[in-house]
Design a protein around this motif. Sequence first.
Motif, PDB file in Angstrom:
ATOM      1  N   ASP A 106       0.838  -1.203   0.000  1.00  0.00           N
ATOM      2  CA  ASP A 106       0.000   0.000   0.000  1.00  0.00           C
ATOM      3  C   ASP A 106       0.874   1.253   0.000  1.00  0.00           C
ATOM      4  OD1 ASP A 106      -1.789   2.065   0.515  1.00  0.00           O
ATOM      5  OD2 ASP A 106      -3.035   0.839   1.830  1.00  0.00           O
ATOM      6  N   LYS A 107       0.552   2.182  -0.905  1.00  0.00           N
ATOM      7  CA  LYS A 107       1.298   3.434  -1.010  1.00  0.00           C
ATOM      8  C   LYS A 107       1.240   4.230   0.291  1.00  0.00           C
ATOM      9  CE  LYS A 107       3.345   6.790  -3.449  1.00  0.00           C
ATOM     10  NZ  LYS A 107       4.692   6.670  -4.032  1.00  0.00           N
ATOM     11  N   LYS A 108       0.121   4.155   1.000  1.00  0.00           N
ATOM     12  CA  LYS A 108      -0.011   4.875   2.272  1.00  0.00           C
ATOM     13  C   LYS A 108       0.971   4.327   3.310  1.00  0.00           C
ATOM     14  CE  LYS A 108      -4.895   6.159   1.843  1.00  0.00           C
ATOM     15  NZ  LYS A 108      -6.253   6.013   2.444  1.00  0.00           N
ATOM     16  N   PHE A 109       1.291   3.056   3.163  1.00  0.00           N
ATOM     17  CA  PHE A 109       2.206   2.414   4.105  1.00  0.00           C
ATOM     18  C   PHE A 109       3.657   2.713   3.752  1.00  0.00           C
ATOM     19  CE2 PHE A 109       5.040  -1.279   4.727  1.00  0.00           C
ATOM     20  CZ  PHE A 109       5.079  -1.307   6.108  1.00  0.00           C
ATOM     21  N   LYS A 110       4.037   2.528   2.498  1.00  0.00           N
ATOM     22  CA  LYS A 110       5.447   2.626   2.132  1.00  0.00           C
ATOM     23  C   LYS A 110       5.851   3.982   1.578  1.00  0.00           C
ATOM     24  CE  LYS A 110       5.391   0.975  -2.672  1.00  0.00           C
ATOM     25  NZ  LYS A 110       6.038   0.058  -3.613  1.00  0.00           N
ATOM     26  N   GLY A 111       4.893   4.821   1.185  1.00  0.00           N
ATOM     27  CA  GLY A 111       5.241   6.126   0.641  1.00  0.00           C
ATOM     28  C   GLY A 111       6.155   5.979  -0.557  1.00  0.00           C
ATOM     29  N   ASP A 112       7.305   6.647  -0.513  1.00  0.00           N
ATOM     30  CA  ASP A 112       8.269   6.591  -1.620  1.00  0.00           C
ATOM     31  C   ASP A 112       9.356   5.539  -1.409  1.00  0.00           C
ATOM     32  OD1 ASP A 112       7.001   8.660  -3.019  1.00  0.00           O
ATOM     33  OD2 ASP A 112       8.097  10.197  -1.894  1.00  0.00           O
ATOM     34  N   LEU A 113       9.231   4.751  -0.362  1.00  0.00           N
ATOM     35  CA  LEU A 113      10.215   3.698  -0.120  1.00  0.00           C
ATOM     36  C   LEU A 113      10.090   2.623  -1.202  1.00  0.00           C
ATOM     37  CD1 LEU A 113       9.766   3.333   3.753  1.00  0.00           C
ATOM     38  CD2 LEU A 113      11.726   4.370   2.573  1.00  0.00           C
ATOM     39  N   PRO A 114      11.170   2.297  -1.911  1.00  0.00           N
ATOM     40  CA  PRO A 114      11.103   1.335  -3.026  1.00  0.00           C
ATOM     41  C   PRO A 114      11.121  -0.118  -2.562  1.00  0.00           C
ATOM     42  CG  PRO A 114      13.327   2.159  -2.827  1.00  0.00           C
ATOM     43  CD  PRO A 114      12.527   2.870  -1.776  1.00  0.00           C
ATOM     44  N   ILE A 115      10.080  -0.523  -1.844  1.00  0.00           N
ATOM     45  CA  ILE A 115      10.010  -1.885  -1.297  1.00  0.00           C
ATOM     46  C   ILE A 115       9.219  -2.761  -2.262  1.00  0.00           C
ATOM     47  CG2 ILE A 115       9.385  -3.281   0.700  1.00  0.00           C
ATOM     48  CD1 ILE A 115       9.258  -0.629   2.304  1.00  0.00           C
ATOM     49  N   THR A 116       9.888  -3.748  -2.845  1.00  0.00           N
ATOM     50  CA  THR A 116       9.218  -4.653  -3.786  1.00  0.00           C
ATOM     51  C   THR A 116       9.491  -6.125  -3.480  1.00  0.00           C
ATOM     52  OG1 THR A 116      11.097  -4.560  -5.325  1.00  0.00           O
ATOM     53  CG2 THR A 116       9.308  -2.958  -5.660  1.00  0.00           C
ATOM     54  N   GLN A 117      10.462  -6.398  -2.587  1.00  0.00           N
ATOM     55  CA  GLN A 117      10.843  -7.792  -2.326  1.00  0.00           C
ATOM     56  C   GLN A 117      10.508  -8.257  -0.911  1.00  0.00           C
ATOM     57  OE1 GLN A 117      14.933  -8.547  -3.402  1.00  0.00           O
ATOM     58  NE2 GLN A 117      14.772  -7.459  -5.344  1.00  0.00           N
ATOM     59  N   LEU A 118      10.012  -7.361  -0.080  1.00  0.00           N
ATOM     60  CA  LEU A 118       9.674  -7.723   1.296  1.00  0.00           C
ATOM     61  C   LEU A 118       8.193  -7.524   1.547  1.00  0.00           C
ATOM     62  CD1 LEU A 118      12.595  -5.961   3.253  1.00  0.00           C
ATOM     63  CD2 LEU A 118      12.522  -8.310   2.397  1.00  0.00           C
ATOM     64  N   THR A 119       7.637  -8.375   2.398  1.00  0.00           N
ATOM     65  CA  THR A 119       6.253  -8.191   2.799  1.00  0.00           C
ATOM     66  C   THR A 119       6.171  -7.006   3.752  1.00  0.00           C
ATOM     67  OG1 THR A 119       6.423  -9.619   4.753  1.00  0.00           O
ATOM     68  CG2 THR A 119       5.867 -10.680   2.641  1.00  0.00           C
ATOM     69  N   GLU A 120       4.971  -6.608   4.109  1.00  0.00           N
ATOM     70  CA  GLU A 120       4.790  -5.479   5.011  1.00  0.00           C
ATOM     71  C   GLU A 120       5.474  -5.736   6.350  1.00  0.00           C
ATOM     72  OE1 GLU A 120       0.838  -3.788   6.866  1.00  0.00           O
ATOM     73  OE2 GLU A 120       0.970  -3.142   4.764  1.00  0.00           O
ATOM     74  N   ASP A 121       5.232  -6.908   6.919  1.00  0.00           N
ATOM     75  CA  ASP A 121       5.838  -7.242   8.214  1.00  0.00           C
ATOM     76  C   ASP A 121       7.350  -7.337   8.106  1.00  0.00           C
ATOM     77  OD1 ASP A 121       3.383  -7.273   9.385  1.00  0.00           O
ATOM     78  OD2 ASP A 121       3.597  -9.248  10.281  1.00  0.00           O
ATOM     79  N   GLU A 122       7.850  -7.954   7.030  1.00  0.00           N
ATOM     80  CA  GLU A 122       9.299  -8.054   6.843  1.00  0.00           C
ATOM     81  C   GLU A 122       9.930  -6.671   6.743  1.00  0.00           C
ATOM     82  OE1 GLU A 122       9.796 -12.330   4.474  1.00  0.00           O
ATOM     83  OE2 GLU A 122       9.466 -10.464   3.352  1.00  0.00           O
ATOM     84  N   ALA A 123       9.294  -5.773   6.027  1.00  0.00           N
ATOM     85  CA  ALA A 123       9.818  -4.420   5.858  1.00  0.00           C
ATOM     86  C   ALA A 123       9.891  -3.685   7.198  1.00  0.00           C
ATOM     87  CB  ALA A 123       8.959  -3.638   4.867  1.00  0.00           C
ATOM     88  N   ILE A 124       8.857  -3.839   8.014  1.00  0.00           N
ATOM     89  CA  ILE A 124       8.844  -3.178   9.322  1.00  0.00           C
ATOM     90  C   ILE A 124       9.947  -3.730  10.221  1.00  0.00           C
ATOM     91  CG2 ILE A 124       7.517  -2.790  11.430  1.00  0.00           C
ATOM     92  CD1 ILE A 124       4.982  -2.887   9.709  1.00  0.00           C
TER      93      ILE A 124
END
Length: 632
Positions: free
Chosen positions: A56-74
């Motif tokens: 979700d764009k609201k979650f990641k903003g401009d962070l280029p996250i494409t290989q991690l799930t939401e929980d993994e990214a956090i």
Amino acid sequence: MSEKRSNRSGRRIDIAGAASLSVALALMLTLSVPHANADKNKKKAVEEVPSAIALDKKFKGDLPITQLTEDEAIVHALNRLAYGPRPGDVEHIRQMGLDKWVEQQLHPESIDDAALNQRLENYPTLKMSSAKLLEEYPQPKQAAKQEGVAKEEIKAERKEKVRDAEARVQQTGNENIDKAQQQLAKVQGPGRITAELAMAKVDRAVYSQRQLEAVMEDFWFNHFNIFANKGDDRWLATAYVRDTIRPHTMGKFQDLLIATAKSPAMLFYLDNWQSVDPAAFKAHEQQVAMRRGGRFQGGFGGGAAPQPGTFPGPSGTPQQNGAKPQQKQERGLNENYGREVMELHTLGVDAGYTQQDVIAMAECLTGWTIREPRKDPAFEFKPEFHATGKKVVMGRTFYDGGMNDGEEALKMLANHPSTGLFVSRKLARHFVSDNPPAALVNRMADTFAATNGDIRSVLKTMIYSSEFWSKDAYRAKVKTPFELVASTARALNADVAISFPLAQWVGRMGEPLFQCQPPTGYSDKAETWVNTGALLNRLNFALAFASDKMPGAKVSLAAMFGPEALSDPDMALKRALEIFLDGQVAPGTRATLEGRLKDPQILQARLDDPVKKVNDGLIGGLVLGAPEFQRR
């Protein structure tokens, strides 16, 4: 009676030690795999490109996250830009948005840290000037001189202070707290300064809301390392951290470099405070001798100027008791800081500078010294000790004279392309991987050059890169002992009343705080920390902490795991994995942990007895000792 108790305790330790060793060895093998198979994994990555994960764009903003799930990214963000998640942190960031959390951490001045500041009030030395610390915590020799007594008397007084401090300890009824209070009471005299500095560092890592700032403070201290146990640096380290490192963690690199160069702690550590131009020093001494000679000419009728330490008398008169006149120590150019500021602080070892560049850099910094080092230490420039004439460093000529030579030379080094590359690579190695991608390092160096070394901008380039959020970077770093201690305390949601024992554990695992002797500082590469003995220590630490056996801290896994886990080992393990690893565990690790659930120590029963109570501390400790938690 005490002998029997000791033997029973010994048997328990042997059993736990054997179990710890088996798991530690398994951990070592698991941790070694990523390094042993690095080339194989790279080839596999080329062949198998993972499909992009849409967040979700609201979650990641401009962070280029494409290989991690939401929980993994956090979890990844909390392990790299902070000292690991506390219970509830993952959900908090999910609701807040990861992009907003990152931006907040990049601007620590916007974050209220009142709760931490309240904790730090327990350490009075943190607010003291170096002069005040020297006055309140003098060396025995100095104290004896000031008070006009024997050194042995001062040592006896200090022992008495320890006994008084121990007697004043008020028992709380909590064994952990009382034990920590007794340990801390023994630390009196100058050792108290370093102890409070170390405790404050632990508290900041565990409790500060400004997590990235705390991480950067540790990073820059290692980059500009000093050794607190080298002579006077014990009294200078507090001001170094408070006034030199912390205010510049997110500012301009040039400002940080110059601040460290003028710090009495750095001047003393790398001996630049004694560096003088030999010719200038000799001329100065001759002038002093002439003035002294003129002063005594009339009073001693043809006598020579008195030698230091002698009673004035006619030429040729021997000292009292026939002692030889003291020889004045010759002083000259000290290249230590000139070399380290180029090799470790700015350009890096491969920047192409020569020994002559090192000498010229040292000449630029002659006369940079400490005023009253054992009374009121402060930076002072003494022009009478400065090298005159031109100095050529890396092709740049400095001929302004005075303190400006050193300042301009440092600015040149701070903004040199090699410095941007060196600092960017070191940042990327700390935050991304032990061998960071060259493309990322180059982009960070470009930002460094474009912003005149703005640290916040370089960090932002790194954090807003695809490399930072890649699957290869996820859990690719092994925690240092300090990172492990802080992240374990956070994961356990521990109430740390006295962090002195935690600081001691950091040292026991190989990273005594503020006591790294080489100017390189402590390494953050896996090879430094991965070995059988170190991993055994790490697991023993986790088991003691999770079992609520850590002096100075309170832990309640029963409250965290819930009532169902009290008699169900499977539920206890499930809850431990959810809380400490956010459920992100490799199948092999899970299988290993599940295989231990029937251990009588975990079930707290014999094999043929019904389970009455699960040893949640042992389960929690094993999960905290798992490879996934050892990495960040």
